[in-house]
Design an enzyme around this catalytic site. Structure first.
Site, mmCIF file in Angstrom:
data_model
loop_
_atom_site.group_PDB
_atom_site.id
_atom_site.type_symbol
_atom_site.label_atom_id
_atom_site.label_comp_id
_atom_site.label_asym_id
_atom_site.label_seq_id
_atom_site.Cartn_x
_atom_site.Cartn_y
_atom_site.Cartn_z
ATOM 1 N N CYS A 162 25.547 -64.148 36.349
ATOM 2 C CA CYS A 162 24.368 -63.353 35.999
ATOM 3 C C CYS A 162 23.227 -63.600 36.990
ATOM 4 O O CYS A 162 22.473 -62.679 37.304
ATOM 5 C CB CYS A 162 23.925 -63.646 34.566
ATOM 6 S SG CYS A 162 25.043 -62.932 33.335
ATOM 7 N N CYS A 172 23.944 -67.851 33.641
ATOM 8 C CA CYS A 172 25.064 -68.462 34.352
ATOM 9 C C CYS A 172 24.988 -68.023 35.822
ATOM 10 O O CYS A 172 24.174 -67.184 36.189
ATOM 11 C CB CYS A 172 26.390 -68.022 33.733
ATOM 12 S SG CYS A 172 26.797 -66.287 34.035
ATOM 13 N N HIS A 191 27.729 -60.549 29.441
ATOM 14 C CA HIS A 191 26.560 -61.329 29.069
ATOM 15 C C HIS A 191 25.369 -60.400 28.861
ATOM 16 O O HIS A 191 25.337 -59.277 29.372
ATOM 17 C CB HIS A 191 26.249 -62.354 30.152
ATOM 18 C CG HIS A 191 27.243 -63.473 30.206
ATOM 19 N ND1 HIS A 191 27.074 -64.571 31.022
ATOM 20 C CD2 HIS A 191 28.411 -63.668 29.535
ATOM 21 C CE1 HIS A 191 28.090 -65.390 30.852
ATOM 22 N NE2 HIS A 191 28.922 -64.864 29.963
ATOM 23 N N GLU A 237 22.359 -60.473 30.047
ATOM 24 C CA GLU A 237 21.663 -60.101 31.285
ATOM 25 C C GLU A 237 22.402 -58.981 32.008
ATOM 26 O O GLU A 237 21.782 -58.036 32.507
ATOM 27 C CB GLU A 237 21.556 -61.309 32.245
ATOM 28 C CG GLU A 237 20.952 -62.548 31.644
ATOM 29 C CD GLU A 237 21.964 -63.532 31.096
ATOM 30 O OE1 GLU A 237 21.847 -64.726 31.401
ATOM 31 O OE2 GLU A 237 22.879 -63.112 30.349
#
Length: 143
Positions: free
Chosen positions: A103, A100, A72, A74
């Site tokens: 993260c 999410c 992801h 992040e």
């Protein structure tokens, strides 16, 4: 809105726009996500969703589902800091989609104190965990 709050909201929109532009670097077809980490008004890291270094730049399998090893935005931004001489204590993370839960855990451990996002994700558990950890969470959308 007070002047300081108004200035912060304007800055938030600028950084979110930058994160959206950064998301364009992603090879993912289903969703392109960008992230920027800002500390003391300086961008100290950036990231977008994609495969790990050295892997092919294909995020989805034959059936269109995201491959399990795609990182992801992040996570990419946070791990990039780990490889630099910088740290993210007290920083703000700007990301185009709400984090999410996985993260969110990284954000907490990285010492990030504020998260600004522009698009709600269907799952809210990441946002709830950030709030539980005392991290300021802001939804910033352009009018």
């Amino acid at each position: 809105m007070e002047n300081i709050e108004k200035k912060q909201a304007e800055l938030d929109l600028r950084y979110i726009r930058m994160a959206k532009i950064w998301a364009e670097n992603s090879y993912c077809k289903r969703r392109q996500v960008g992230a920027i980490i800002v500390k003391d008004k300086m961008i100290i890291s950036d990231g977008y969703n994609g495969t790990p270094s050295g892997f092919e730049n294909i995020c989805e399998d034959e059936s269109g589902l995201t491959k399990p090893y795609v990182l992801h935005a992040e996570a990419n931004a946070i791990t990039k800091i780990a490889r630099s001489g910088n740290n993210s204590d007290g920083a703000t993370l700007y990301v185009t989609a709400s984090p999410c839960i996985e993260c969110a855990k990284l954000i907490i451990q990285a010492g990030i104190k504020r998260v600004v996002y522009s698009e709600e994700y269907r799952l809210k558990d990441g946002i709830e965990l950030l709030q539980r950890a005392g991290i300021e969470v802001v939804l910033s959308k352009e009018d």
